[in-house]
Scaffold this motif. Sequence first.
Motif, PDB file in Angstrom:
ATOM      1  N   ARG A 156      10.407   3.404   7.451  1.00  0.00           N
ATOM      2  CA  ARG A 156       9.689   3.981   8.576  1.00  0.00           C
ATOM      3  C   ARG A 156       8.200   3.745   8.359  1.00  0.00           C
ATOM      4  NH1 ARG A 156      10.726  10.000   9.423  1.00  0.00           N
ATOM      5  NH2 ARG A 156      10.373  10.006   7.186  1.00  0.00           N
ATOM      6  N   PRO A 157       7.385   3.697   9.379  1.00  0.00           N
ATOM      7  CA  PRO A 157       7.742   3.811  10.796  1.00  0.00           C
ATOM      8  C   PRO A 157       8.554   2.604  11.282  1.00  0.00           C
ATOM      9  CG  PRO A 157       5.469   3.108  10.576  1.00  0.00           C
ATOM     10  CD  PRO A 157       5.947   3.426   9.187  1.00  0.00           C
ATOM     11  N   LYS A 158       9.239   2.774  12.391  1.00  0.00           N
ATOM     12  CA  LYS A 158       9.966   1.667  12.991  1.00  0.00           C
ATOM     13  C   LYS A 158       8.954   0.661  13.554  1.00  0.00           C
ATOM     14  CE  LYS A 158      14.009   2.948  11.973  1.00  0.00           C
ATOM     15  NZ  LYS A 158      14.415   2.320  10.678  1.00  0.00           N
ATOM     16  N   ILE A 159       9.124  -0.581  13.189  1.00  0.00           N
ATOM     17  CA  ILE A 159       8.164  -1.621  13.571  1.00  0.00           C
ATOM     18  C   ILE A 159       8.505  -2.210  14.936  1.00  0.00           C
ATOM     19  CG2 ILE A 159       7.166  -3.841  12.890  1.00  0.00           C
ATOM     20  CD1 ILE A 159       6.456  -1.399  11.088  1.00  0.00           C
ATOM     21  N   ARG A 195       2.368   9.970   8.024  1.00  0.00           N
ATOM     22  CA  ARG A 195       1.462   9.698   6.912  1.00  0.00           C
ATOM     23  C   ARG A 195       0.648   8.427   7.192  1.00  0.00           C
ATOM     24  NH1 ARG A 195       5.549   9.616   2.015  1.00  0.00           N
ATOM     25  NH2 ARG A 195       6.895   8.852   3.675  1.00  0.00           N
ATOM     26  N   GLY A 196      -0.437   8.250   6.457  1.00  0.00           N
ATOM     27  CA  GLY A 196      -1.212   7.016   6.553  1.00  0.00           C
ATOM     28  C   GLY A 196      -1.032   6.203   5.289  1.00  0.00           C
ATOM     29  N   LEU A 197      -1.673   5.046   5.232  1.00  0.00           N
ATOM     30  CA  LEU A 197      -1.611   4.223   4.018  1.00  0.00           C
ATOM     31  C   LEU A 197      -2.923   4.373   3.255  1.00  0.00           C
ATOM     32  CD1 LEU A 197       0.073   1.002   5.445  1.00  0.00           C
ATOM     33  CD2 LEU A 197       1.097   2.675   3.892  1.00  0.00           C
ATOM     34  N   LYS A 198      -2.798   4.423   1.927  1.00  0.00           N
ATOM     35  CA  LYS A 198      -3.978   4.577   1.077  1.00  0.00           C
ATOM     36  C   LYS A 198      -4.538   3.200   0.730  1.00  0.00           C
ATOM     37  CE  LYS A 198      -2.041   7.125  -2.213  1.00  0.00           C
ATOM     38  NZ  LYS A 198      -1.885   7.958  -3.413  1.00  0.00           N
ATOM     39  N   GLY A 199      -5.850   3.085   0.715  1.00  0.00           N
ATOM     40  CA  GLY A 199      -6.452   1.817   0.327  1.00  0.00           C
ATOM     41  C   GLY A 199      -7.952   1.885   0.471  1.00  0.00           C
ATOM     42  N   HIS A 200      -8.621   0.876  -0.075  1.00  0.00           N
ATOM     43  CA  HIS A 200     -10.079   0.834  -0.029  1.00  0.00           C
ATOM     44  C   HIS A 200     -10.555   0.565   1.400  1.00  0.00           C
ATOM     45  CE1 HIS A 200     -13.994   0.557  -1.865  1.00  0.00           C
ATOM     46  NE2 HIS A 200     -14.204  -0.593  -1.258  1.00  0.00           N
ATOM     47  N   SER A 201      -9.876  -0.372   2.072  1.00  0.00           N
ATOM     48  CA  SER A 201     -10.213  -0.683   3.465  1.00  0.00           C
ATOM     49  C   SER A 201      -9.329   0.190   4.360  1.00  0.00           C
ATOM     50  CB  SER A 201      -9.952  -2.164   3.735  1.00  0.00           C
ATOM     51  OG  SER A 201      -8.563  -2.443   3.596  1.00  0.00           O
ATOM     52  N   ASP A 202      -8.964  -0.317   5.542  1.00  0.00           N
ATOM     53  CA  ASP A 202      -8.055   0.446   6.397  1.00  0.00           C
ATOM     54  C   ASP A 202      -6.603   0.311   5.936  1.00  0.00           C
ATOM     55  OD1 ASP A 202      -7.272  -2.049   7.196  1.00  0.00           O
ATOM     56  OD2 ASP A 202      -7.975  -1.868   9.252  1.00  0.00           O
ATOM     57  N   HIS A 228       0.849  -1.189   0.000  1.00  0.00           N
ATOM     58  CA  HIS A 228       0.000   0.000   0.000  1.00  0.00           C
ATOM     59  C   HIS A 228       0.883   1.237   0.000  1.00  0.00           C
ATOM     60  CE1 HIS A 228      -4.196  -1.414   0.419  1.00  0.00           C
ATOM     61  NE2 HIS A 228      -3.580  -2.525   0.825  1.00  0.00           N
ATOM     62  N   ALA A 229       0.439   2.270  -0.731  1.00  0.00           N
ATOM     63  CA  ALA A 229       1.195   3.523  -0.834  1.00  0.00           C
ATOM     64  C   ALA A 229       0.835   4.447   0.322  1.00  0.00           C
ATOM     65  CB  ALA A 229       0.864   4.202  -2.163  1.00  0.00           C
ATOM     66  N   PHE A 230       1.794   5.279   0.700  1.00  0.00           N
ATOM     67  CA  PHE A 230       1.512   6.294   1.710  1.00  0.00           C
ATOM     68  C   PHE A 230       0.640   7.389   1.122  1.00  0.00           C
ATOM     69  CE2 PHE A 230       5.506   4.864   3.914  1.00  0.00           C
ATOM     70  CZ  PHE A 230       4.884   4.536   5.113  1.00  0.00           C
ATOM     71  N   GLY A 231      -0.244   7.937   1.966  1.00  0.00           N
ATOM     72  CA  GLY A 231      -1.062   9.087   1.592  1.00  0.00           C
ATOM     73  C   GLY A 231      -1.202   9.979   2.806  1.00  0.00           C
ATOM     74  N   VAL A 232      -2.217  10.830   2.766  1.00  0.00           N
ATOM     75  CA  VAL A 232      -2.391  11.721   3.907  1.00  0.00           C
ATOM     76  C   VAL A 232      -2.829  10.923   5.132  1.00  0.00           C
ATOM     77  CG1 VAL A 232      -2.888  13.816   2.602  1.00  0.00           C
ATOM     78  CG2 VAL A 232      -4.749  12.220   3.172  1.00  0.00           C
ATOM     79  N   GLY A 233      -2.510  11.424   6.294  1.00  0.00           N
ATOM     80  CA  GLY A 233      -2.889  10.754   7.536  1.00  0.00           C
ATOM     81  C   GLY A 233      -1.806  10.933   8.573  1.00  0.00           C
ATOM     82  N   ASP A 234      -2.105  10.474   9.768  1.00  0.00           N
ATOM     83  CA  ASP A 234      -1.106  10.620  10.824  1.00  0.00           C
ATOM     84  C   ASP A 234      -0.758   9.294  11.485  1.00  0.00           C
ATOM     85  OD1 ASP A 234      -3.444  10.196  12.159  1.00  0.00           O
ATOM     86  OD2 ASP A 234      -3.586  12.230  12.980  1.00  0.00           O
ATOM     87  N   ALA A 235      -1.290   8.190  10.916  1.00  0.00           N
ATOM     88  CA  ALA A 235      -0.972   6.880  11.485  1.00  0.00           C
ATOM     89  C   ALA A 235      -1.207   5.819  10.413  1.00  0.00           C
ATOM     90  CB  ALA A 235      -1.848   6.589  12.695  1.00  0.00           C
ATOM     91  N   ALA A 236      -0.498   4.702  10.530  1.00  0.00           N
ATOM     92  CA  ALA A 236      -0.700   3.565   9.636  1.00  0.00           C
ATOM     93  C   ALA A 236      -1.172   2.378  10.476  1.00  0.00           C
ATOM     94  CB  ALA A 236       0.609   3.211   8.930  1.00  0.00           C
ATOM     95  N   VAL A 237      -2.225   1.694  10.017  1.00  0.00           N
ATOM     96  CA  VAL A 237      -2.681   0.490  10.715  1.00  0.00           C
ATOM     97  C   VAL A 237      -1.892  -0.689  10.160  1.00  0.00           C
ATOM     98  CG1 VAL A 237      -4.634  -0.996  11.266  1.00  0.00           C
ATOM     99  CG2 VAL A 237      -4.969   1.476  11.052  1.00  0.00           C
ATOM    100  N   LEU A 238      -1.102  -1.319  11.022  1.00  0.00           N
ATOM    101  CA  LEU A 238      -0.244  -2.427  10.595  1.00  0.00           C
ATOM    102  C   LEU A 238      -0.470  -3.614  11.522  1.00  0.00           C
ATOM    103  CD1 LEU A 238       2.985  -0.317   9.970  1.00  0.00           C
ATOM    104  CD2 LEU A 238       1.543  -1.391   8.216  1.00  0.00           C
ATOM    105  N   CYS A 239      -0.878  -4.738  10.961  1.00  0.00           N
ATOM    106  CA  CYS A 239      -1.195  -5.935  11.757  1.00  0.00           C
ATOM    107  C   CYS A 239      -2.153  -5.599  12.893  1.00  0.00           C
ATOM    108  CB  CYS A 239       0.070  -6.598  12.274  1.00  0.00           C
ATOM    109  SG  CYS A 239       1.156  -7.202  10.971  1.00  0.00           S
ATOM    110  N   GLY A 240      -3.113  -4.738  12.598  1.00  0.00           N
ATOM    111  CA  GLY A 240      -4.154  -4.419  13.568  1.00  0.00           C
ATOM    112  C   GLY A 240      -3.775  -3.379  14.591  1.00  0.00           C
ATOM    113  N   VAL A 241      -2.565  -2.855  14.507  1.00  0.00           N
ATOM    114  CA  VAL A 241      -2.099  -1.868  15.491  1.00  0.00           C
ATOM    115  C   VAL A 241      -1.916  -0.518  14.802  1.00  0.00           C
ATOM    116  CG1 VAL A 241      -0.207  -1.225  17.044  1.00  0.00           C
ATOM    117  CG2 VAL A 241      -0.974  -3.614  16.905  1.00  0.00           C
ATOM    118  N   GLU A 242      -2.456   0.537  15.408  1.00  0.00           N
ATOM    119  CA  GLU A 242      -2.310   1.869  14.828  1.00  0.00           C
ATOM    120  C   GLU A 242      -0.950   2.431  15.221  1.00  0.00           C
ATOM    121  OE1 GLU A 242      -5.944   4.324  14.453  1.00  0.00           O
ATOM    122  OE2 GLU A 242      -4.750   5.805  15.540  1.00  0.00           O
TER     123      GLU A 242
END
Length: 392
Positions: free
Chosen positions: A333-336, A260-267, A241-255
């Motif tokens: 980034r972000p550091k996992i 930036r956030g990730l762009k996509g149809h779902s979360d 998924h590409a980065f887009g606007v936002g202030d957090a990325a949901v990764l493996c269920g964790v915000e």
Amino acid sequence: MSDAPALHVLVVAAGRGVRAGPGGPKQYRALGGRTVLRRTLEAFAEGAPRARLRVVIHADDRALYEAAVAGLDLPDPVIGGAARQDSVRRGLEALEGAEGDVVMIHDAARPFVSKALLDRIEAALEAHEAVCPGLPVTDTVRRREPDGAAGETLDRDALSRAQTPQAFRLGPILAAHRAAEGREMTDDVAVAQAAGLCVALVEGEAANVKLTTAEDFQAAARRIGGTEAMEYRSGSGFDVHAFGVGDAAVLCGVEVPHGRGLKGHSDADVGMHALTDAIFGALAEGDIGRWFPPSEPAWKGAASRVFLEKAVERVAARGGRLVNADVTLICERPKIGPHAEAMRARLAEVLGIDAGRVSVKATTTERLGFAGREEGIAALASCSVALPEDGA
Ligand code: MG
């Protein structure tokens, strides 16, 4: 009345079975290659050949039901109500006017009912208005006070643990259920007693367990499937998924907080997507897009756990279990690392397996490529699934 009047058996299969963990309604889960519901129906067909079986199902479960009873000669199922008691009443109403006045009401999640128990119940019903199988209480039983202290010790010899099938005459139990409408009771015996019916106890069977928790299923699988051969299948998944606007990325269920956030149809949870595909891959059941088409507006902004839960449900429906899962997130980034433990715990919860069977790790691409330029995040996942060897 003929020598062998019809014996109606109402199998109540309308519950959601949430205490059994992920994997959909428990009565449709496979146990040794056959669903619990089918095992229950076959137990009656074998133990009481003159039984006329009628199943009460949840309105959402018609497809699961049709698959579970394929090849069995059954009348249309009855659609149940909001609570078990409503479902039983609707089932009894569907039997109203049918030939034969005896009905056994049975939980679909008790697949180990034996011929001996059915014979005992039928024999007792000749002399009684209603019959309930019960088991002695072997543990000491005492009240729990509101403050958590131990209260009065009860006389366990005066107690009985109720099982099903509970057997009645059709007219009186239907009248009892109609009279009880709106007052929730714990079982059909309680409904019968509220209407003044006298219920005789017969000896139940320890093996006639109600499958309720994940542990019950494991014990049942060991009991019937000690010799069942399992085979192991692996699957892999990949997603970006590409980065887009936002202030957090949901990764493996964790915000994970990020600029930036990730762009996509779902979360856009790239980790869960890759893992979902890995599980579908192990089952050879397509991919996330087949089960959840991006063209479907319902999945817009959806939490990706819905997708992962569907894959887990498919494993259970095939009579299998997820052995392990391994996810690699690829980004600068972000550091996992600081979030990896929370991600493992989150995935383990959705997968319904121990966190010791779930791995989340991360790597960079040494600043090469789209991940290196921080244009997006990629994820790789693999998993292993144990399936019954006779599974397709
Ligand atoms: Mg995706």
